[in-house]
Write an enzyme that holds these catalytic residues in place. Sequence first.
Site, PDB file in Angstrom:
ATOM      1  N   GLY A   1     -53.234  -1.891 -35.521  1.00 40.12           N
ATOM      2  CA  GLY A   1     -52.059  -1.922 -34.667  1.00 40.12           C
ATOM      3  C   GLY A   1     -52.332  -2.633 -33.353  1.00 40.12           C
TER       4      GLY A   1
ATOM      5  N   HIS B   1     -47.801 -21.624 -35.911  1.00 41.47           N
ATOM      6  CA  HIS B   1     -48.743 -22.705 -36.228  1.00 41.47           C
ATOM      7  C   HIS B   1     -48.210 -24.061 -35.782  1.00 41.47           C
ATOM      8  CE1 HIS B   1     -51.349 -20.575 -39.520  1.00 41.47           C
ATOM      9  NE2 HIS B   1     -51.433 -20.012 -38.337  1.00 41.47           N
TER      10      HIS B   1
ATOM     11  N   ASP C   1     -42.141 -25.327 -31.627  1.00 41.17           N
ATOM     12  CA  ASP C   1     -40.791 -25.636 -32.110  1.00 41.17           C
ATOM     13  C   ASP C   1     -40.761 -25.550 -33.627  1.00 41.17           C
ATOM     14  OD1 ASP C   1     -42.098 -27.911 -33.010  1.00 41.17           O
ATOM     15  OD2 ASP C   1     -41.252 -29.240 -31.485  1.00 41.17           O
TER      16      ASP C   1
ATOM     17  N   HIS D   1     -53.546 -11.206 -34.537  1.00 43.00           N
ATOM     18  CA  HIS D   1     -54.766 -10.645 -35.118  1.00 43.00           C
ATOM     19  C   HIS D   1     -55.013  -9.226 -34.606  1.00 43.00           C
ATOM     20  CE1 HIS D   1     -56.917 -14.520 -36.639  1.00 43.00           C
ATOM     21  NE2 HIS D   1     -55.604 -14.575 -36.824  1.00 43.00           N
TER      22      HIS D   1
ATOM     23  N   ASN E   1     -62.019 -14.430 -36.470  1.00 47.64           N
ATOM     24  CA  ASN E   1     -61.740 -14.455 -35.031  1.00 47.64           C
ATOM     25  C   ASN E   1     -62.723 -15.289 -34.227  1.00 47.64           C
ATOM     26  OD1 ASN E   1     -59.560 -12.650 -35.364  1.00 47.64           O
ATOM     27  ND2 ASN E   1     -60.926 -10.879 -35.266  1.00 47.64           N
TER      28      ASN E   1
ATOM     29  N   ARG F   1     -52.024 -16.241 -31.390  1.00 49.94           N
ATOM     30  CA  ARG F   1     -52.732 -15.857 -32.598  1.00 49.94           C
ATOM     31  C   ARG F   1     -53.552 -14.580 -32.368  1.00 49.94           C
ATOM     32  NH1 ARG F   1     -51.974 -20.325 -34.099  1.00 49.94           N
ATOM     33  NH2 ARG F   1     -53.592 -21.457 -32.988  1.00 49.94           N
TER      34      ARG F   1
ATOM     35  N   GLU G   1     -64.344  -6.448 -34.257  1.00 52.48           N
ATOM     36  CA  GLU G   1     -63.360  -7.379 -34.828  1.00 52.48           C
ATOM     37  C   GLU G   1     -63.545  -8.779 -34.244  1.00 52.48           C
ATOM     38  OE1 GLU G   1     -59.342  -5.956 -34.205  1.00 52.48           O
ATOM     39  OE2 GLU G   1     -60.034  -3.893 -34.335  1.00 52.48           O
TER      40      GLU G   1
ATOM     41  N   ASP H   1     -50.187 -28.537 -36.361  1.00 52.65           N
ATOM     42  CA  ASP H   1     -48.934 -29.275 -36.502  1.00 52.65           C
ATOM     43  C   ASP H   1     -49.167 -30.663 -35.930  1.00 52.65           C
ATOM     44  OD1 ASP H   1     -46.429 -30.407 -36.285  1.00 52.65           O
ATOM     45  OD2 ASP H   1     -45.536 -28.774 -35.149  1.00 52.65           O
TER      46      ASP H   1
END
Length: 312
Positions: free
Chosen positions: A59, A181, A240, A53, A82, A49, A76, A232
């Site tokens: 970039g 996720h 997966d 981000h 974050n 993640r 950031e 999940d």
Amino acid sequence: MLLVPAVYSDPSLKVGFYKRSCPAVESIVRRTVRRAVSRNPGIGGGIIRMHFHDCFVRGCDGSVLLKSGPGGKQSERDHPANNPGLRGFEVIEEAKNRIESVCPNTVSCADILAFAARDSSSKLGRINYAVPAGRRDGRVTVFDEVTDNLPPPTSTADQLVANFARKGLSADEMVTLSGAHSIGASHCSSFSARLTHDQDPSLDRKFAAALKATCPRPPRNGGGRDPLVPLDSATPNWLDNKYYVELTAGRGLLTSDQTLVENSLTRKYVAVNARYGATWTAKYVKAMVKMGSIDVLTGSQGEIRSSCSFVN
């Protein structure tokens, strides 16, 4: 281990970029990541993640790794999107320190983060792929640019499609990258609005009841506990395609997850990914490499930081 060839990257990046200048770099990052993820699988999801981000704001330049500077200027890294959600900063810094001891002033933090995201995918999903490298580190981090560039967890499918399109990524690639996720967790505050008295009707009722039992009602004056919940619930520590199966059953945790099956365009991609795991894996690899090429700094641009947390 599933090794999938990567096909798209910025032409200024190349696989084996450090073959002569720092041949041990990828093995150092791999060992560091595997050790950390073995202790805490959630770190792997956090690193993937973090790479996302990073790439979506200025970039893929490692700007998300920079700590806030003097004078109260926030980075950031301190943005609510974050902090406290992102995890794994210490893993990237540990890898950087190990690399600096053998190859000083050679490997960028942006490349280390890209390698670490791949190694997290490998450790938690046996998904391995070649990572083109040659990124340079940015010298600028702007708090407000996170709001302007990262999609919030309340985003609709149309908003997500538009957001990813601005970064050169298709709707299919957006849905594919959302599959990350499959691992990691989110704080209750990111989805608690779906559990109010006018509960989100797209939520499976048993799933909603379980979430309500885990997430306390937020106090009126703010504060209070904000537990982490797996993104999940089926395979929380394994990368997966079960994430997509859960979506089709109304068990997407965030609005930005469940919306993917409520939209006619993105629903078809969810269905394919839910049914064909190998197809999703191949698409995931290509999308990760493409995402890792967004607006990169190369050549003499930027710098090679000595510490990932601060500019030189």
